[in-house]
Design a protein around this motif. Structure first.
Motif, PDB file in Angstrom:
ATOM      1  N   LYS A 293       0.787   8.379   6.891  1.00 38.77           N
ATOM      2  CA  LYS A 293       0.835   7.372   6.021  1.00 38.77           C
ATOM      3  C   LYS A 293       0.772   7.764   4.676  1.00 38.77           C
ATOM      4  N   MET A 294       0.108   8.808   4.384  1.00 39.85           N
ATOM      5  CA  MET A 294       0.196   9.432   2.990  1.00 39.85           C
ATOM      6  C   MET A 294       1.586   9.792   2.632  1.00 39.85           C
ATOM      7  N   LEU A 295       2.309  10.618   3.493  1.00 40.00           N
ATOM      8  CA  LEU A 295       3.719  11.214   3.331  1.00 40.00           C
ATOM      9  C   LEU A 295       4.502  10.229   3.303  1.00 40.00           C
ATOM     10  N   THR A 296       4.394   9.188   4.195  1.00 39.67           N
ATOM     11  CA  THR A 296       5.239   7.728   4.018  1.00 39.67           C
ATOM     12  C   THR A 296       5.368   7.166   2.941  1.00 39.67           C
ATOM     13  N   THR A 297       4.094   6.789   2.465  1.00 42.50           N
ATOM     14  CA  THR A 297       3.853   5.998   1.165  1.00 42.50           C
ATOM     15  C   THR A 297       4.384   6.881  -0.013  1.00 42.50           C
ATOM     16  N   ASN A 298       3.991   8.274  -0.176  1.00 43.03           N
ATOM     17  CA  ASN A 298       4.826   8.953  -1.356  1.00 43.03           C
ATOM     18  C   ASN A 298       6.153   9.091  -1.098  1.00 43.03           C
ATOM     19  N   THR A 299       6.510   9.008   0.021  1.00 44.63           N
ATOM     20  CA  THR A 299       8.250   9.137  -0.072  1.00 44.63           C
ATOM     21  C   THR A 299       8.927   7.836  -0.412  1.00 44.63           C
ATOM     22  N   ASN A 300       8.167   6.594   0.185  1.00 46.40           N
ATOM     23  CA  ASN A 300       8.685   5.321  -0.288  1.00 46.40           C
ATOM     24  C   ASN A 300       8.613   5.098  -1.934  1.00 46.40           C
ATOM     25  N   SER A 301       7.481   5.616  -2.456  1.00 46.93           N
ATOM     26  CA  SER A 301       7.295   5.501  -3.988  1.00 46.93           C
ATOM     27  C   SER A 301       8.483   6.455  -4.525  1.00 46.93           C
ATOM     28  N   ILE A 302       8.633   7.466  -4.289  1.00 46.09           N
ATOM     29  CA  ILE A 302       9.654   8.336  -4.743  1.00 46.09           C
ATOM     30  C   ILE A 302      11.124   7.973  -4.504  1.00 46.09           C
ATOM     31  N   VAL A 303      11.405   7.387  -3.356  1.00 48.00           N
ATOM     32  CA  VAL A 303      12.813   6.755  -3.304  1.00 48.00           C
ATOM     33  C   VAL A 303      12.754   5.526  -4.087  1.00 48.00           C
ATOM     34  N   THR A 304      11.861   4.652  -4.328  1.00 43.78           N
ATOM     35  CA  THR A 304      12.089   3.655  -5.062  1.00 43.78           C
ATOM     36  C   THR A 304      12.234   3.762  -6.564  1.00 43.78           C
ATOM     37  N   ALA A 305      11.490   4.979  -7.039  1.00 48.99           N
ATOM     38  CA  ALA A 305      11.438   5.318  -8.440  1.00 48.99           C
ATOM     39  C   ALA A 305      12.730   5.958  -8.967  1.00 48.99           C
ATOM     40  N   LEU A 306      13.070   7.003  -8.207  1.00 48.29           N
ATOM     41  CA  LEU A 306      14.189   7.970  -8.417  1.00 48.29           C
ATOM     42  C   LEU A 306      15.458   7.233  -7.926  1.00 48.29           C
ATOM     43  N   GLY A 307      15.483   6.409  -6.911  1.00 52.87           N
ATOM     44  CA  GLY A 307      16.871   6.053  -6.229  1.00 52.87           C
ATOM     45  C   GLY A 307      17.229   4.854  -6.774  1.00 52.87           C
ATOM     46  N   LYS A 308      16.849   4.326  -7.637  1.00 53.45           N
ATOM     47  CA  LYS A 308      17.548   3.262  -8.393  1.00 53.45           C
ATOM     48  C   LYS A 308      18.890   3.556  -9.186  1.00 53.45           C
ATOM     49  N   SER A 309      19.829   2.537  -9.074  1.00 50.99           N
ATOM     50  CA  SER A 309      21.093   2.852  -9.554  1.00 50.99           C
ATOM     51  C   SER A 309      21.053   2.757 -11.189  1.00 50.99           C
ATOM     52  N   GLU A 310      21.930   3.489 -11.634  1.00 51.57           N
ATOM     53  CA  GLU A 310      22.095   3.866 -13.158  1.00 51.57           C
ATOM     54  C   GLU A 310      22.233   2.448 -13.747  1.00 51.57           C
TER      55      GLU A 310
END
Length: 310
Positions: A293-310
Motif C-alpha cells: 500500500k505504501m508503494l501504491t500510494t507513493n506511485t499514485n501521488s507521483i503520477v497525479t502530481a507529475l502527470g498533469k497535462s501542460e
C-alpha cells in the motif's frame, strides 16, 4: 435452618473444575506462544515483510512505530529488553538505523541477526568524498523480493518445522510483489517523459527512480535526515527547480515540511498534495500501512502530481 451440604459441594466442585480448566487453557496458550520464535524487526517496513512470511507462526515485534524516522531514532530501555529476548533480529543495515545498530552490537544479544537490506547490491552515494551504500533499497520492488527471500530462509533455518508455511506465504507474497512491480512501471509510463523528474525532501528514492524511469535532479537533504541543509543548499535547489521546470515537488511523511515548503515558495512551484512515504509505513488502518500500500500510494501521488497535462 436446613443447609444443603450436597448442593454446596456441587457448586464447589463445579467452580473448582472451571478454575482448573481455565488454568489448563491458559497454560496451553502460554506454551503455544512460547513455542513461536520471537522476532524483532527494527523498522515498520521490515516488520510488515516479516509478518507476511511468518504470519501467526511467529511473534514479531517492531521497535519503531509508524511514522518514526529510523535515521535519527534514539533507542529506549525497552528496546534493549526486546533485543535480548529475540531469537532473530531483522534490521535494515547500510546504516539506515545507526543508533539501533549500535545497540544491537553493544547489548546482550544471544539470538541470530540479519541485515536484510544488505542482501541487495546497493546503489552508492557520495558523502564527504567517500562512496557509501544507499540504504533505501526497498524503493525497487525487485530488491524487496530479495529481502523477502532472505527473511524466509532465515525463518526456515531457525524454525524448520514451519518451512512449508513460510514457503507458501512467501510464494504468495512474491507473486503480489511482482504484480506491484509491473503496475508501477505501467503507471510511471503514463507521465510525459519530460515531466518524469522527482524532487523530494531527502534522497530516499534513488532505487525507485532508477527502477521505474524517473530522474532526481536534486533533493533538499542527502541520504540521512540527520543532515541540516545550508542556505546555499536551499538556494541551489531552488535554481534546479527553476531550470528543470518540474511541475511539483514532494514533502515526506517523516520529515518536517517547513523547509521544503519554503523551497517551493521561492521556486514558484507547487508542493504535491500527497506526501511520500520514505522510511516508514503509515499508521494502521491508513492508506500506507503495508509495504504494498505504501508503494501504491507513493506511485499514485507521483503520477497525479507529475502527470498533469501542460
Amino acid at each position: 435452618m436446613k443447609v444443603n451440604l450436597f448442593g454446596n459441594k456441587r457448586v464447589w466442585l463445579i467452580t473448582a473444575m472451571i478454575i482448573l480448566l481455565a488454568g489448563c487453557n491458559q497454560t496451553t496458550e502460554n506454551v503455544e506462544e512460547n513455542d513461536k520464535i520471537r522476532v524483532v524487526s527494527t523498522n515498520t517496513i521490515i516488520a510488515n515483510l516479516t509478518d507476511e512470511i511468518g504470519g501467526e507462526n511467529i511473534t514479531n515485534i517492531s521497535l519503531l512505530k509508524a511514522g518514526t524516522d529510523p535515521h535519527v531514532y534514539e533507542p529506549v530501555p525497552q528496546d534493549s529488553i526486546e533485543l535480548e529476548k529475540a531469537d532473530l533480529i531483522l534490521y535494515n543495515g547500510y546504516n539506515l538505523e545507526p543508533n539501533i545498530i549500535k545497540l544491537i552490537n553493544s547489548s546482550g544479544v544471544t539470538g541470530q541477526s540479519l541485515a536484510v537490506a544488505e542482501q541487495v547490491k546497493p546503489l552508492d552515494f557520495e558523502y564527504e568524498g567517500q562512496k557509501k551504500p544507499d540504504p533505501h533499497v526497498w524503493g525497487n520492488v525487485q530488491n524487496t523480493i530479495i529481502m523477502v527471500e532472505s527473511i524466509r530462509d532465515k525463518l526456515i533455518e531457525i524454525d524448520p518445522e514451519n518451512e512449508a508455511i513460510f514457503q507458501q506465504n512467501s510464494e504468495q507474497f512474491i507473486a503480489e510483489l511482482k504484480e506491484l512491480d509491473s503496475w508501477i512501471k505501467n503507471q510511471i509510463a503514463t507521465i510525459p517523459v519530460n515531466q518524469r523528474q522527482l524532487i523530494t525532501s531527502h534522497d530516499a528514492f534513488q532505487y525507485y527512480a532508477s527502477a521505474y524511469g524517473l530522474e532526481i535532479p536534486g533533493t533538499l537533504i542527502g541520504i540521512s535526515t540527520e543532515e541540516q541543509p545550508s542556505a546555499q543548499t536551499v538556494k541551489n535547489l531552488v535554481e534546479i527547480i527553476r531550470n528543470t521546470g518540474v511541475k511539483a515537488i514532494f514533502a515526506e511523511t517523516t520529515i518536517n515540511p517547513t523547509l521544503i515548503n519554503t523551497v517551493a515558495q521561492e521556486a514558484g512551484v507547487n508542493i504535491a498534495e500527497g506526501k511520500l512515504y520514505s522510511d516508514s509505513l503509515g499508521v494502521k488502518g491508513g492508506e500506507a500501512d503495508t509495504y504494498i500500500k505504501m508503494l501504491t500510494t507513493n506511485t499514485n501521488s507521483i503520477v497525479t502530481a507529475l502527470g498533469k497535462s501542460e
